[in-house]
Design a protein around this motif. Structure first.
Motif, PDB file in Angstrom:
ATOM      1  N   ASP A 111       0.831  -1.213   0.000  1.00  0.00           N
ATOM      2  CA  ASP A 111       0.000   0.000   0.000  1.00  0.00           C
ATOM      3  C   ASP A 111       0.859   1.254   0.000  1.00  0.00           C
ATOM      4  N   MET A 112       1.956   1.219   0.754  1.00  0.00           N
ATOM      5  CA  MET A 112       2.819   2.411   0.801  1.00  0.00           C
ATOM      6  C   MET A 112       3.476   2.644  -0.549  1.00  0.00           C
ATOM      7  N   ALA A 113       3.886   1.549  -1.216  1.00  0.00           N
ATOM      8  CA  ALA A 113       4.464   1.691  -2.557  1.00  0.00           C
ATOM      9  C   ALA A 113       3.437   2.317  -3.503  1.00  0.00           C
ATOM     10  N   ASP A 114       2.209   1.813  -3.461  1.00  0.00           N
ATOM     11  CA  ASP A 114       1.159   2.362  -4.327  1.00  0.00           C
ATOM     12  C   ASP A 114       0.933   3.840  -4.031  1.00  0.00           C
ATOM     13  N   PHE A 115       0.942   4.188  -2.737  1.00  0.00           N
ATOM     14  CA  PHE A 115       0.644   5.580  -2.363  1.00  0.00           C
ATOM     15  C   PHE A 115       1.757   6.523  -2.829  1.00  0.00           C
ATOM     16  N   ILE A 116       3.015   6.173  -2.529  1.00  0.00           N
ATOM     17  CA  ILE A 116       4.101   7.120  -2.877  1.00  0.00           C
ATOM     18  C   ILE A 116       4.254   7.218  -4.400  1.00  0.00           C
ATOM     19  N   TRP A 117       3.895   6.129  -5.107  1.00  0.00           N
ATOM     20  CA  TRP A 117       3.959   6.194  -6.574  1.00  0.00           C
ATOM     21  C   TRP A 117       2.896   7.164  -7.101  1.00  0.00           C
ATOM     22  N   GLY A 159       9.429  -6.145   5.097  1.00  0.00           N
ATOM     23  CA  GLY A 159       8.597  -5.496   4.103  1.00  0.00           C
ATOM     24  C   GLY A 159       9.295  -4.670   3.054  1.00  0.00           C
ATOM     25  N   TYR A 160      10.606  -4.360   3.229  1.00  0.00           N
ATOM     26  CA  TYR A 160      11.220  -3.475   2.222  1.00  0.00           C
ATOM     27  C   TYR A 160      11.386  -4.173   0.883  1.00  0.00           C
ATOM     28  N   ALA A 161      11.675  -5.494   0.910  1.00  0.00           N
ATOM     29  CA  ALA A 161      11.771  -6.220  -0.367  1.00  0.00           C
ATOM     30  C   ALA A 161      10.412  -6.204  -1.071  1.00  0.00           C
ATOM     31  N   THR A 162       9.339  -6.366  -0.293  1.00  0.00           N
ATOM     32  CA  THR A 162       7.983  -6.350  -0.869  1.00  0.00           C
ATOM     33  C   THR A 162       7.690  -4.988  -1.479  1.00  0.00           C
ATOM     34  N   MET A 163       8.120  -3.947  -0.768  1.00  0.00           N
ATOM     35  CA  MET A 163       7.862  -2.579  -1.240  1.00  0.00           C
ATOM     36  C   MET A 163       8.626  -2.299  -2.526  1.00  0.00           C
ATOM     37  N   LEU A 167       7.139  -1.519  -6.293  1.00  0.00           N
ATOM     38  CA  LEU A 167       7.526  -0.352  -7.104  1.00  0.00           C
ATOM     39  C   LEU A 167       7.992  -0.815  -8.487  1.00  0.00           C
ATOM     40  N   ARG A 168       8.777  -1.899  -8.539  1.00  0.00           N
ATOM     41  CA  ARG A 168       9.234  -2.432  -9.830  1.00  0.00           C
ATOM     42  C   ARG A 168       8.034  -2.813 -10.720  1.00  0.00           C
ATOM     43  N   HIS A 169       7.010  -3.399 -10.081  1.00  0.00           N
ATOM     44  CA  HIS A 169       5.799  -3.774 -10.831  1.00  0.00           C
ATOM     45  C   HIS A 169       5.157  -2.520 -11.444  1.00  0.00           C
ATOM     46  N   LEU A 170       5.130  -1.453 -10.668  1.00  0.00           N
ATOM     47  CA  LEU A 170       4.541  -0.196 -11.153  1.00  0.00           C
ATOM     48  C   LEU A 170       5.438   0.426 -12.234  1.00  0.00           C
ATOM     49  N   TYR A 171       6.757   0.362 -12.041  1.00  0.00           N
ATOM     50  CA  TYR A 171       7.696   0.915 -13.034  1.00  0.00           C
ATOM     51  C   TYR A 171       7.539   0.213 -14.381  1.00  0.00           C
ATOM     52  N   ASP A 172       7.287  -1.110 -14.316  1.00  0.00           N
ATOM     53  CA  ASP A 172       7.233  -1.914 -15.549  1.00  0.00           C
ATOM     54  C   ASP A 172       6.117  -1.444 -16.479  1.00  0.00           C
ATOM     55  N   GLN A 173       5.148  -0.713 -15.932  1.00  0.00           N
ATOM     56  CA  GLN A 173       4.015  -0.272 -16.767  1.00  0.00           C
ATOM     57  C   GLN A 173       4.287   1.076 -17.427  1.00  0.00           C
ATOM     58  N   GLU A 174       5.502   1.609 -17.228  1.00  0.00           N
ATOM     59  CA  GLU A 174       5.826   2.932 -17.759  1.00  0.00           C
ATOM     60  C   GLU A 174       6.794   2.837 -18.917  1.00  0.00           C
TER      61      GLU A 174
END
Ligand SMILES: CNC(=O)NC(=N)Nc1ccccc1
Length: 323
Positions: A111-117, A159-163, A167-174
């Motif tokens: 959730d934090m990764a999604d929010f900061i993205w 949790g940092y590896a999960t985070m 973020l990598r998952h979100l980056y891949d869509q860009e």
């Protein structure tokens, strides 16, 4: 040689754009997201502090509670765009020296990764939530986790590896390229970040070769520094190369030599003069040409206030490495 220099925590600091006029800086991590959503008083949002660069008002959460997320930092958004127009990469740094930043669960890490993205990454039409820097989007995130969270959530910082993976998952869509960096202490393994470095992909590792005498850059020059009567000491750069080659998910991660940009930016004798720094950087740059990423400097205002023969510390380092 690339220079990464932190900005955001300097006393009476100049605006970010001032440092983007210096062609000697390539990457600027801005600090910090110093409160994580699981902490008490966060009220569901991460919290921020950028020194004198923001006004005093905070976002309200959807249920009307005040959060720790600063809402008016207009110059930062303006300056991020200015810096990017000069070809600089701007990273948002998470953690910093603040106490007890932690992630309580895998889902809150995601959730934090999604929010900061959504809040700090590329602006998206359908996001209705906070945009502290307006339509300016950072080029990635820096993990500067220095807190003692492990006593809360288990043997390693959870949790940092999960985070990072999220973020990598979100980056891949860009289309554009986004980055992730870590800023561990020089002791190996780093108690907060080595777990994430071993499991998830970091582009840059900004090792803080200061604040810990026995593996500091000073120990790389004076092998008795930080020994306290024990075995000889040395900067742990070689060990970090080995650690990345053997224990990290990204064997090509670039390792930066992190240095204090002025004596008061650290303590004891760990500050190196520009001449000492250039000599040590050149030694490891030629020893590890593919792994060596460049120099990281803590911190822009310390560098700016450390003028020597008419140039800032950061400028001396950049020039010293060019000749
Ligand atoms: C890249 N992050 C840092 O350099 N953090 C840092 N210098 N934290 C700190 C540790 C002790 C005293 C002051 C600052």
């Amino acid at each position: 040689t690339n220079v990464a220099m932190y900005w955001g925590q300097g006393s009476d600091q100049k605006p970010l754009r001032y440092f983007c006029d210096e062609e000697s800086i390539d990457i600027i991590p801005i600090g910090f997201v110093n409160v994580f959503p699981d902490q008490k008083g966060a009220n569901g949002y991460p919290g921020t502090n950028f020194g004198n660069a923001c006004g005093g008002s905070y976002y309200k959460s959807p249920d009307g509670k005040e959060t720790r997320l600063l809402e008016s930092c207009p110059l930062i958004g303006r300056d991020i765009k200015y810096c990017q127009a000069q070809g600089k990469k701007i990273l948002l740094s998470l953690g910093g020296g603040s106490p007890d930043v932690y992630l309580a669960s895998d889902s809150s890490a995601k959730d934090m990764a999604d929010f900061i993205w959504a809040a700090f990454g590329p602006a998206k039409e359908d996001w209705e939530g906070p945009r502290p820097f307006g339509d300016a989007g950072v080029d990635g995130f820096d993990f500067d986790i220095e807190s003692e969270a492990d006593k809360i959530v288990g043997p390693v910082d959870f949790g940092y590896a999960t985070m990072v993976d999220r973020l990598r998952h979100l980056y891949d869509q860009e289309e554009a390229t986004y980055y992730i960096s870590a800023s561990p202490q020089c002791i190996i393994p780093d108690s907060h970040l080595s777990d994430a470095i071993s499991k998830s992909i970091f582009d840059f590792i900004f090792v803080q070769f200061y604040n810990t005498p026995s593996c500091s850059a000073r120990a790389g020059i004076d092998h008795s520094y930080g020994a306290y009567g024990g075995p000889a000491t040395d900067i742990s750069y070689d060990s970090w190369v080995d650690h990345v080659k053997t224990n990290s998910a990204n064997k090509e991660a670039k390792i930066y030599m992190g240095l204090a940009a002025a004596a008061p930016a650290t303590f004891g004798e760990m500050y190196l003069s520009p001449e000492e720094a250039v000599q040590l950087v050149e030694k490891f740059q030629s020893k590890w040409p593919t792994m060596f990423g460049g120099v990281m400097l803590w911190e822009a205002t310390f560098s700016e206030n450390n003028q020597y023969k008419g140039m800032s510390y950061g400028k001396h380092i950049k020039k010293g490495l060019e000749s």
